[in-house]
Design an enzyme around this catalytic site. Structure first.
Site, mmCIF file in Angstrom:
data_model
loop_
_atom_site.group_PDB
_atom_site.id
_atom_site.type_symbol
_atom_site.label_atom_id
_atom_site.label_comp_id
_atom_site.label_asym_id
_atom_site.label_seq_id
_atom_site.Cartn_x
_atom_site.Cartn_y
_atom_site.Cartn_z
ATOM 1 N N GLN A 75 13.722 -2.632 -9.481
ATOM 2 C CA GLN A 75 12.648 -1.647 -9.657
ATOM 3 C C GLN A 75 12.315 -1.488 -11.141
ATOM 4 O O GLN A 75 13.180 -1.225 -11.964
ATOM 5 C CB GLN A 75 13.065 -0.298 -9.044
ATOM 6 C CG GLN A 75 12.002 0.784 -9.145
ATOM 7 C CD GLN A 75 10.722 0.462 -8.361
ATOM 8 O OE1 GLN A 75 10.773 -0.027 -7.236
ATOM 9 N NE2 GLN A 75 9.577 0.713 -8.971
ATOM 10 N N ASP A 106 9.543 -10.410 -5.057
ATOM 11 C CA ASP A 106 8.643 -9.449 -5.702
ATOM 12 C C ASP A 106 7.755 -10.151 -6.743
ATOM 13 O O ASP A 106 6.875 -9.532 -7.338
ATOM 14 C CB ASP A 106 9.487 -8.350 -6.362
ATOM 15 C CG ASP A 106 8.695 -7.090 -6.631
ATOM 16 O OD1 ASP A 106 7.710 -6.827 -5.902
ATOM 17 O OD2 ASP A 106 9.046 -6.357 -7.569
ATOM 18 N N LYS A 154 10.440 1.497 -0.150
ATOM 19 C CA LYS A 154 10.572 0.072 0.157
ATOM 20 C C LYS A 154 11.742 -0.160 1.113
ATOM 21 O O LYS A 154 11.629 -0.914 2.082
ATOM 22 C CB LYS A 154 10.742 -0.733 -1.133
ATOM 23 C CG LYS A 154 9.470 -0.746 -1.981
ATOM 24 C CD LYS A 154 9.707 -1.239 -3.409
ATOM 25 C CE LYS A 154 8.446 -1.036 -4.255
ATOM 26 N NZ LYS A 154 8.680 -1.326 -5.698
#
Lengths: 286, 286
Positions: free
Chosen positions: B98, B121, B54
């Site tokens: 994450q 996200d 990412k």
């Protein structure tokens, strides 16, 4: 043949209120009186009736009802200021903004301004998200009522196919989310749905949340299904055609006397719960 | 026979990134460089790989990547403080924590701490609720990627029956919500679903979001359906058995090279969008 069950909302509502009475007494012993603020904007007669019913239901249970009536010319900004004032008022535990507000007001913005800990009517997107993720405190009241009825009559959703007809933010969407969290397979239908009768025919659980009188027909219902009718149309008519659905269903909510009375008791339950939470927070900070 | 379409995620991702390049240039002209902060807690090798991918994808596009690596002994409190710091940092436009974090950390609490305007996200319950209500800015990236692929290939969901297999907060639930907002009839399935093959068989659109390799079989697929495979299992294997599903489908995403590359480009798109929004807000307050 197994006996059919008529899901009696008045019985469920009484059960909920009886439980609440003890809790309200307990809170009173700690100098907390649960209080619901209702906001009515404008003079729509049915909205006036709804708000009055809710306020009266509070008072019958010794829950304070703070009734705010704002003129039909209220601006979005004025409404937001009123909501902020109620958010900041520690004597208010729940806030209900009666839908619909006059068309010139940004209703969504007003709903979103309600503090999550006072959103006892379950109208904020945050409350909906928390409900869908399984940790919401106050789902919207009609969906909560539907689940309460299922629990009272020990109707299990797990592994069942639930078909929800309707997708409004306070009904179809949250009831779909709640049934999914109960491990039902959930199909959400709406005005664009093709072959609705065939889809409803597969349902073990049908939730009618479409707002059209007698829309769901008995011939659509699978033999032995559960029919939960959240509709409340003019003349006390539900969204499901009662007689023909009754023939097919194993269990069904009547209209009136089904989901309706339980919805109001959920509003009371959430308000009392919010009052209890405010006390916990207060005690933690002492 | 109509030609089958292989939905090429690399083509879609390239298209998205090409559009972003212009926007990034434009922002740079106004002294704004989009910046994504990634937080990795602990040393899980696949998490390290994902975060690195990412970060690298950002840098290829001249988006700043602020890479934060916290030790596996990080407490929930320490993680919350880091998130607050990033929320308050005006040079950071997006925050990605994450998943998964080490088991002793309250991951949900950490996700919820991310400011809505930086939740690129799409992990917060607020972001999910806004998405479900139709005004969310940043849906979770994989669901956003699925919709982006459908848009690119002009696959219309309206009136179609979509069956989503999976109900996670970042995949099954939000993709169900997005497809519902596109006027599909949506059925959400999961481990408790009975007769899954028969339900999938009805789908015009199948979303595989279950996390089990080759779980969806070609014989379950209706002739001419669209198969969107969000699975990404060890050995680059999807959730749908590709060859047998390909036989039946009208359009299908391969794995790899389907949903995966578009997911990362959605993260970049959301970050750039958030940078643009921060500028708007800044200019409003000048």
């Amino acid at each position: 043949m197994e006996k059919k069950i008529i899901l009696d909302g008045n019985v469920v509502a009484k059960h909920v209120k009886d439980q609440l009475k003890n809790r309200i007494e307990e809170l009173k012993g700690k100098d907390v009186v649960p209080c619901l603020a209702t906001i009515l904007v404008g003079d729509d007669p049915s909205s006036e009736t709804y708000v009055r019913m809710k306020g009266n239901a509070c008072e019958k249970l010794a829950i304070l009802s703070k009734r705010i009536h704002m003129s039909k010319d209220t601006t979005t900004q004025e409404l937001l200021e009123k909501i902020t004032e109620l958010n900041d008022d520690p004597s208010v535990h729940g806030i209900l903004l009666q839908h619909p507000v006059p068309g010139h007001i940004d209703e969504r913005k007003a709903f979103e301004a309600i503090a999550i800990e006072k959103d006892v009517d379950g109208v904020t997107s945050l409350g909906y998200g928390q409900t869908a993720f399984g940790f919401g405190e106050y789902p919207s009241c009609t969906p909560a009522a539907i689940l309460e009825i299922m629990d009272f009559y020990k109707l299990n959703a797990e592994g069942k196919h639930a078909v929800v007809v309707g997708r409004s933010p306070i009904l179809g969407k949250p009831v779909s989310a709640l049934l999914l969290n109960r491990n039902a397979t959930v199909t959400t239908c709406h005005s664009y749905t093709q072959n609705l009768p065939q889809i409803v025919k597969q349902a073990d659980i049908v939730v009618a949340a479409v707002g059209k009188p007698n829309f769901i027909k008995g011939e659509w219902i699978k033999e032995g299904a559960i029919v939960l009718d959240a509709g409340y149309n003019e003349g006390n008519i539900g969204d499901a055609e009662y007689d023909s659905c009754f023939e097919k269903a194993f269990a069904i909510t009547p209209v009136p006397g089904g989901v309706g009375p339980v919805t109001i008791s959920m509003l009371l339950k959430h308000t009392v719960h919010a009052a209890g939470k405010s006390l916990e927070i207060h005690e933690k900070h002492k």
